[in-house]
Design an enzyme around this catalytic site. Structure first.
Site, PDB file in Angstrom:
ATOM      1  N   CYS A 231      -5.515  11.284 -13.717  1.00 17.68           N
ATOM      2  CA  CYS A 231      -6.253  11.375 -14.956  1.00 17.68           C
ATOM      3  C   CYS A 231      -7.625  11.959 -14.664  1.00 17.68           C
ATOM      4  CB  CYS A 231      -6.375  10.003 -15.608  1.00 17.68           C
ATOM      5  SG  CYS A 231      -7.105   8.777 -14.548  1.00 17.68           S
TER       6      CYS A 231
ATOM      7  N   ASP B 228       0.870  -1.162   0.000  1.00 16.03           N
ATOM      8  CA  ASP B 228       0.000   0.000   0.000  1.00 16.03           C
ATOM      9  C   ASP B 228       0.919   1.228   0.000  1.00 16.03           C
ATOM     10  OD1 ASP B 228      -1.636   2.136   0.603  1.00 16.03           O
ATOM     11  OD2 ASP B 228      -2.835   1.004   2.044  1.00 16.03           O
TER      12      ASP B 228
END
Lengths: 740, 180
Positions: A515, A441
């Site tokens: 994005c 993570d």
């Protein structure tokens, strides 16, 4: 577009297609198409056509036959197979003109599509003939034919309107045209205005027509009810959207009296949601981001896919060779643009691009154009240690590796174990040997390993920039999703910053990209990082793209956010993207002093009281100096990193003044008022008595005037950034200390 | 991650030498630093020593891949060479086979190479010799085992197999999941 023809150079146009087919059309048309119309018409069409038409207007048929022997026109056919001539003219013009010409045609074509229905039969006939004669040119012939039809109608149509106004009788053919025109007029109401920019005369005449027709009205209650029962068809909604935007852009002139702007806007929102299938939340967000004219462009751009792009793997081949090999396989491609030396854009292909032997042997990788940007911004050097925190599916990782020529080391990390398989596949396929792939993570990464030269964080986001790839985003995102993403991104960016080694000889850079086009996920996260860590923004090294926002609605961001870049599908023809490049200049992690705001805890108060009791000395007021200092410090923007330095220095000074040392250090650590802390610093410089006295007084004063002090600070300080003031004061202290 | 034991090293080198002969030492002693093999989750990874140092910081269950995976040891301690090793086999290959353009696709789907698809073959190839398969444009496509020696290849009929398929680059798409 500003093209100005010489008005004395009138151009004659031949009769239209329909008319050419029907005998006697030329004679009829000649009646109402006067020289004046020709002049206007030619402004719309290209120069080259006009020039040629001047020569051939008198004898179009013969010329056509002469010009295109390769078309195989026999003399008897040349009577009615006219369009070829027009097309040829269109095909062989000078480049500039032809570009304009085709652009115009496309515009017109879109807007007059419905009228072409009537001529489809004609088209087919013509196409068939062309197809039989010459296959290769048949396609372009057909395409050009459509365009030529569209444009032909318009001048005729305009002429027809003029005729209507003058109330002259029309011949059969023009009657047909009229019918078509009537249908068109209602639909294209708003569009006509936008088209005829070039010629003011024409615009006036068209405008006059517009005024006579319906100006855009808001639907009243009845119509709304009707709509809810029987929904309008998409074409009408689209037309309504366009008209609405048109009105809103020229609100003062085009508005309906008595209707508020908000009514127009709410209708527009509803229509946009219906037409483009978005949920309300997203449309509202987009309305905040874009001006109305851009909004429709953006939504349109999201409906179609961006072009397929590939990246050459320079570890195995060169772009030139790869392009050649792919062309041999039957792929139609082009270099991506001046800004990339490894990108290729694929127009079409007879083989699946993702399964060619070149792909399988790792000579290229399918990658969106926007994904090139963060790696180019990162610009990793050979021999560096680089971390890619969110690397799946591995496109950016492999690009980093090829820029580093397989030297140095890359750690490719991703939290999702399934998606890591694609990273492994891509890394091996492209022949990358310097990569370690792991499954952490990202938020825990600094504990595992740190001290990287460069870090790339392509954070998981809401995906609002890639709606073209995943239309589900239109309806599935809401406020909670955005906030969740933003929260995760903030945590990730802090971990990423902590993994960078600021002392690195060649690096110390972090590139953050998403994005997404939402401000919450982009500028806000960057601003948060600037407040929380010793980083600063630097230019990303790309010369295109829109600057990031420095203010948005009620939020104000750091001015250096101008250096970040936003990319949009409708303006750059790549997926929506955001790129920011940080440089870390200190490895020290600022503690809670920075950016927390002015808060006092009970503990702090206790400290003050203790100090006051301890330092019960004669008072000499240093207060008057404080505002002055605050005033000095106002104008200096400082990155937050300096806060760390100051706290460190403050601690040192605190230790020197032994009795109140630890206490002072504690005070210095607080995120309290700079007034207090400034006082804490200043006493360190001056003599013990004075300092203690001043502090005592200051503390007392502060206890009672806490809030006022804060207010004073707020008014004197520019923007609540404690960093600036502290630094200045510290500098002065040091200077004084040096003096003493 | 642990170094290979002697038996494992022997088994692996035997397999490798089938394809590249004694060029194995070129794999280990390279001019740009020394490289090594390490075992992780039954797979053999080939990496430089610098990356090895870095990879030791990562915990065993989180580590997915290091450097290049050469292959894996099966349950019965046999070594199976993967397509991912192709980049290192191809430059040092002793015996090569070139496949015609028409038969390229078929090989990439996992089929054996027939005599009809055979373009060229190195001289003196023994039967059951490990070979690397190339396309006519010298792009490595995979590797396999020669079913017939060069002399036999010339005489045999067009529909018989000349190269047994072992691994091809099409597996990057077909078997993406099993790469790791």
């Amino acid at each position: 577009m500003g093209r100005k023809l010489d008005p004395t150079n009138t151009v004659k146009r031949g009769p239209g297609r329909k008319s050419r087919k029907q005998k006697g059309a030329e004679t009829e048309l000649a009646k109402f198409i006067t020289d004046g119309d020709y002049q206007i018409c030619s402004l719309i069409l290209s120069f080259c056509r006009a020039a040629k038409r001047v020569q051939k207007s008198k004898k179009p048929k013969a010329a056509a036959a002469e010009e295109e022997p390769k078309k195989g026109f026999t003399d008897e056919n040349s009577q009615w197979l006219k369009p070829a001539k027009r097309k040829r003219e269109g095909d062989e013009p000078e480049s500039d003109d032809s570009d304009e010409h085709w652009e115009e045609e496309e515009e017109e074509e879109e807007q007059t599509k419905q009228t072409k229905k009537g001529e489809d039969d004609d088209d087919d006939e013509m196409v068939d003939d062309y197809g039989a004669v010459d296959d290769s040119s048949g396609e372009e012939a057909a395409a050009a034919e459509e365009d030529s039809d569209g444009e032909e109608l318009l001048p005729i149509e305009r002429a027809a309107k003029k005729e209507k106004k003058k109330k002259e009788t029309m011949a059969q053919e023009s009657d047909d045209d009229d019918d078509d025109d009537d249908e068109e007029e209602d639909e294209d109401g708003g569009d006509k205005e936008k088209k005829s920019d070039a010629d003011s005369d024409e615009e006036d005449t068209v405008q006059a027509n517009m005024d006579e027709m319906d100006a855009f009205r808001l639907p009243d209650a009845e119509e709304c009810e009707k709509e809810s029962i029987i929904p309008l068809d998409l074409k009408t909604i689209y037309q309504r959207i366009k008209d609405n935007v048109d009105v809103l852009c020229n609100f003062s002139t085009k508005r309906e009296v008595g209707k508020e702007r908000s009514e127009y806007i709410s209708l527009l929102k509803k229509d946009l949601c219906t037409y483009y299938s978005y949920n309300n939340f997203l449309i509202e967000k987009l309305m905040d981001l874009f001006p109305l004219s851009e909004l429709v462009d953006f939504l349109e751009a999201n409906e179609i896919q961006r072009p397929v792009t590939i990246r050459t793997n320079t570890l195995k081949t060169r772009r030139r060779d790869l392009a050649q090999a792919l062309i041999n396989r039957g792929v139609n491609l082009d270099p991506l643009g001046k800004w990339s030396k490894v990108g290729l854009v694929i127009y079409d292909s007879s083989v699946p691009v993702g399964a060619t032997p070149e792909y399988l042997s790792g000579q290229y990788m399918l990658q969106g154009a926007s994904s090139f940007l963060p790696v180019m911004a990162l610009s990793p050097q050979e021999g560096e240690l680089v971390l890619d925190m969110s690397s799946a599916p591995g496109g950016k990782t492999t690009y980093i590796a090829q820029l580093m020529r397989n030297t140095g080391m890359i750690v490719a990390n991703d939290a999702n174990a399934d998606r890591l398989k694609s990273v492994v596949g891509n890394v091996h396929r492209l022949g990358v040997t310097n990569t370690v792939i792991c499954n952490y993570d990202g938020r825990q990464f600094p504990k595992v390993m740190s001290g990287f030269d460069r870090v790339l964080l392509d954070a998981p986001c809401s995906g609002t920039g890639v709606i073209a790839k995943d239309p589900a985003v239109k309806t599935s995102k809401d406020e909670a999703d955005i906030q969740r993403s933003a929260h995760l991104q903030k945590e990730l960016i802090l971990s990423a910053i902590d993994s960078v080694n600021a002392e690195s000889s060649s690096g110390g850079y972090l590139v953050y990209c998403t994005c997404s086009i939402m401000v919450e996920e982009n500028e806000w996260v960057v601003d948060y990082a600037l407040k929380k860590r010793n980083v600063k923004l630097v230019p990303i090294g790309l010369d295109f793209g829109k600057e990031g926002f420095t203010r948005f609605k009620e939020r104000r961001f750091h001015p250096t956010l101008r250096l970040t870049r936003r990319f949009y599908p409708h303006s750059h023809n790549m997926d929506g993207f955001f790129v920011a490049k940080f440089k870390k200049f200190s490895n020290v992690v600022p503690t809670a002093t920075a950016g927390k705001g002015n808060t006092f805890s009970h503990e702090h108060m206790q400290t003050f009281i203790m100090l006051v009791n301890m330092l019960n000395m004669n008072s000499s007021s240093k207060k008057k100096t404080v505002p002055g200092k605050a005033g000095d410090l106002k104008g200096k923007p400082q990155a937050n990193g300096t806060a760390a330095k100051k706290t460190a220095n403050i601690k040192k000074k605190g230790k020197r003044d032994s009795p109140a040392g630890p206490k002072k250090a504690k005070i210095a650590k607080m995120d309290g008022e700079t007034v207090q802390e400034a006082e804490a610093k200043k006493p360190a410089v001056k003599t013990a008595d004075d300092t203690k006295a001043s502090k005592a007084e200051k503390k007392e004063g502060s206890r009672f005037e806490k809030k006022q002090g804060k207010n004073r600070k707020a008014t004197t300080k520019a923007n609540g950034r404690m960093g600036k003031n502290k630094f200045r004061k510290l500098k002065n202290m040091l200077r004084k200390k040096g003096g003493e | 991650m642990r170094p290979l034991t002697d038996e494992e090293t022997k088994t692996m080198f035997e397999k490798l030498s089938k394809y590249i002969g004694d060029n194995i030492k070129l794999l280990v002693d390279r001019p740009d630093g020394s490289y090594c093999f390490r075992l992780h989750n039954d797979r053999v990874y080939y990496m430089s020593e610098k990356i090895l140092k870095l990879a030791t910081h990562i915990s065993r269950d989180k580590l997915v891949s290091v450097g290049t995976c050469f292959g894996k040891f099966t349950k019965t301690i046999k070594f199976r060479l993967h397509i991912t090793a192709l980049d290192f086999l191809a430059p040092y290959a002793k015996f090569k086979v070139w496949v015609k353009s028409g038969a390229e696709q078929s090989f990439l789907y996992g089929n054996h190479v027939l005599k009809a698809g055979l373009g060229r073959i190195t001289e003196n190839t023994m039967q059951y010799q490990g070979v690397v398969v190339y396309s006519m444009t010298d792009v490595p496509l995979g590797f396999g085992v020669a079913a017939k020696s060069t002399l036999e290849c010339r005489q045999v009929d067009p529909m018989s197999i000349v190269v047994f398929h072992q691994a091809d680059v099409g597996e990057f798409i077909r078997n993406e999941d099993t790469l790791t």
